[in-house]
Design a protein around this motif. Structure first.
Motif, mmCIF file in Angstrom:
data_model
loop_
_atom_site.group_PDB
_atom_site.id
_atom_site.type_symbol
_atom_site.label_atom_id
_atom_site.label_comp_id
_atom_site.label_asym_id
_atom_site.label_seq_id
_atom_site.Cartn_x
_atom_site.Cartn_y
_atom_site.Cartn_z
ATOM 1 N N THR A 151 -4.126 9.702 -1.629
ATOM 2 C CA THR A 151 -3.128 9.065 -0.767
ATOM 3 C C THR A 151 -3.529 9.175 0.697
ATOM 4 O O THR A 151 -3.360 8.218 1.462
ATOM 5 C CB THR A 151 -1.760 9.708 -1.000
ATOM 6 O OG1 THR A 151 -1.376 9.483 -2.352
ATOM 7 C CG2 THR A 151 -0.715 9.130 -0.084
ATOM 8 N N THR A 175 -6.109 6.611 1.309
ATOM 9 C CA THR A 175 -5.495 5.288 1.311
ATOM 10 C C THR A 175 -4.778 5.023 2.631
ATOM 11 O O THR A 175 -4.843 3.913 3.164
ATOM 12 C CB THR A 175 -4.507 5.156 0.143
ATOM 13 O OG1 THR A 175 -5.164 5.500 -1.069
ATOM 14 C CG2 THR A 175 -3.963 3.756 0.027
ATOM 15 N N LEU A 223 0.825 -1.209 0.000
ATOM 16 C CA LEU A 223 0.000 0.000 0.000
ATOM 17 C C LEU A 223 0.861 1.262 0.000
ATOM 18 O O LEU A 223 0.515 2.257 -0.642
ATOM 19 C CB LEU A 223 -0.940 -0.004 1.201
ATOM 20 C CG LEU A 223 -2.116 -0.961 1.115
ATOM 21 C CD1 LEU A 223 -2.865 -1.004 2.433
ATOM 22 C CD2 LEU A 223 -3.054 -0.561 -0.002
ATOM 23 N N ALA A 225 -5.712 2.068 5.151
ATOM 24 C CA ALA A 225 -4.660 1.122 5.542
ATOM 25 C C ALA A 225 -4.529 1.045 7.058
ATOM 26 O O ALA A 225 -4.293 -0.044 7.602
ATOM 27 C CB ALA A 225 -3.335 1.530 4.905
ATOM 28 N N ASN A 252 0.943 4.367 -2.625
ATOM 29 C CA ASN A 252 0.884 5.772 -2.207
ATOM 30 C C ASN A 252 2.021 6.588 -2.809
ATOM 31 O O ASN A 252 1.828 7.727 -3.236
ATOM 32 C CB ASN A 252 0.926 5.876 -0.684
ATOM 33 C CG ASN A 252 -0.356 5.437 -0.045
ATOM 34 O OD1 ASN A 252 -1.404 5.420 -0.680
ATOM 35 N ND2 ASN A 252 -0.280 5.063 1.212
#
Length: 135
Positions: free
Chosen positions: A67, A70, A38, A74, A42
């Motif tokens: 990002t 994300t 991940l 995450a 990013n």
């Protein structure tokens, strides 16, 4: 800085994370490898956002906003995943993925098919002994 540098670094990070997911047996290390993948995504998002905003003279920075989303997803994923791994470790006594898979399929030492597998394994032996006795 050229776009190739962060793209190559991101590809290396992603490949390292993919190797960790496929090769590791510990569930916590698999979660860490997913996080590495991940983070590679990013890095790619930010690098392409900077590259496209220079080319188009755009000030929106949608890649950087994506990002941040994300990173938030995450963090939630690792929190829930770690809670699940700890609960499974407390119940089963291991976080080894192969052992957990075997016990879930019923092939482990405490699985429901343990008695049936013993009788299935002894059936050919009993038939061979019976054939020898009658011969």
């Amino acid at each position: 800085m050229h776009l190739a540098y962060p793209a190559v670094l991101s590809a290396l990070l992603f490949c390292t994370g993919l190797y960790g997911v496929l090769a590791r047996r510990n569930a916590i290390l698999v979660l860490m490898s997913v996080e590495l993948m991940l983070n590679a995504v990013n890095l790619n998002l930010v690098a392409f956002d900077v590259w496209l905003s220079r080319a188009a003279e755009e000030t929106l920075h949608s890649g950087q906003a994506l990002t941040l989303f994300t990173i938030a997803i995450a963090a939630a994923e690792i929190g829930i995943g770690l809670a699940i791994v700890l609960a499974v470790y407390r119940n089963r006594g291991t976080s080894d993925i192969d052992r957990l898979r075997d016990t879930a399929e019923g092939h482990g030492p405490d699985g429901p098919d343990d008695d049936a597998s013993d009788s299935d394994a002894s059936a050919p032996r009993a038939a061979a002994e019976k054939a020898e006795a009658t011969a």
